[in-house]
Design a protein around this motif. Sequence first.
Motif, PDB file in Angstrom:
ATOM      1  N   THR A  24     -71.949  -3.723 -61.361  1.00 41.45           N
ATOM      2  CA  THR A  24     -70.549  -3.881 -60.949  1.00 41.45           C
ATOM      3  C   THR A  24     -69.980  -2.699 -60.170  1.00 41.45           C
ATOM      4  O   THR A  24     -68.859  -2.787 -59.673  1.00 41.45           O
TER       5      THR A  24
ATOM      6  N   ASP B  57     -68.771  -1.197 -51.452  1.00 42.48           N
ATOM      7  CA  ASP B  57     -68.210  -1.545 -50.142  1.00 42.48           C
ATOM      8  C   ASP B  57     -67.722  -0.330 -49.368  1.00 42.48           C
ATOM      9  O   ASP B  57     -67.779  -0.297 -48.136  1.00 42.48           O
TER      10      ASP B  57
ATOM     11  N   GLU C 165     -68.770  -0.403 -57.373  1.00 39.17           N
ATOM     12  CA  GLU C 165     -68.291  -0.812 -56.047  1.00 39.17           C
ATOM     13  C   GLU C 165     -69.051  -0.066 -54.958  1.00 39.17           C
ATOM     14  O   GLU C 165     -69.103   1.168 -54.937  1.00 39.17           O
TER      15      GLU C 165
END
Length: 417
Positions: A207, A211, A209
Amino acid sequence: MDLLRFITCGSVDDGKSTLIGRLLFDSKSILADQLEAIERASKSRNAGEVDLALLTDGLRSEREQGITIDVAYRYFQTPKRKFIIVDAPGHIQYTRNMVTGASNCQLAIVLIDARNGVVEQTRRHSLIASMLGIPHLVVAINKMDLVGYSQDVFSNICIQYNELARKLNVDNVTYIPISALNGDNVVDKSTHMPWYEGPALLEFLETVELDHDENLTDARFPVQYVIRPQTAELHDYRGYAGKITSGIFRKGDAVTVLPSGETSTIDAIELYQTHLEEAFAPMSVVLHLADDVDISRGNLIVRSDSRPVVSQNIEALLCWMDTKELKIGSKYTLQHGTFRTRCVVRDIVYQLNVNTYEETEGVESLKLNDIARVVLKTAQPVSFDPYHQNRVNGGAILIDETSNVTVGALMLQKEAE
């Protein structure tokens, strides 16, 4: 489905290979024949249980000594994400292997033996992880079963490491108490540590992040190959093939070719004979320019509104990876992406003490695994970004001109005075 590359690092016997084996075993990512092989190997070593470290320690010398020597890579996936695991050696003499393995990772797991706390290799590997700009850092405090799953032990090590992270200016640190041998908090939450309210390690890896880790601001395209077919049908075809290392290119963008400084605009972006309106990192494409510009392998195409530093005098952080000493005045080949040029070591600004992080000036040579800030003078201008701003376009290596061996890892910082 996206891909996470992460490295496990830390001191000898902190349980790096066992942790990876446990991740693969509990996530059911081991093939039946692999499991049978390590079961046989475990019996031959008179191990009471299956030795999960054997999944990554593949060299005969590694299995005989029970240590990791070379960097090992393992691949697995869950329904949420694909993973490439890098298992780094813990011994000091193999620190250069850790640098090699960590250079492309997005996350580092620093293992700490709960009985020993923060030790020299913890500091060394944490320093390298921060130097390499790895965006996410997980401190996995292992062997909690050997300290009675004590919350106080866990808290004290967190306090120890927080001080270390503060010195390194590392902000994004996550702490997880685990037992790799027993599987506590590796894939499933442990019932032995009800005081820990965070996720298990695999849940965090699935999970975290990613990006924002890609630099989509500074558009960089190192030219790998010039496509110029010598046929009547394609006589006017001229394309520049390569991989976009950062940023976004769009049709019509004004671009500059470095180091020459010639300018043009993007006439077309081609991918498998399909024309695109835009392309971004890490896509491999063919760019077509509106003008006939002298471009060859090693040149860098950038958007004209975000140019990098272009200089022959470069200040860089260096991890020395050769048994032969580096001395002021030594000459090497510098490779930066697809670009190569000769260089000379103009100065050693300081050597960094990996234990205290103190800077020692007046150093004239570097030994294997030393880390220092150096000044290089190159034969041709190098087009680079500061490493902290753009990891891909800020990284380079030094190559020995006689043996053609990679002897140094560079993190380019700025133009030197």
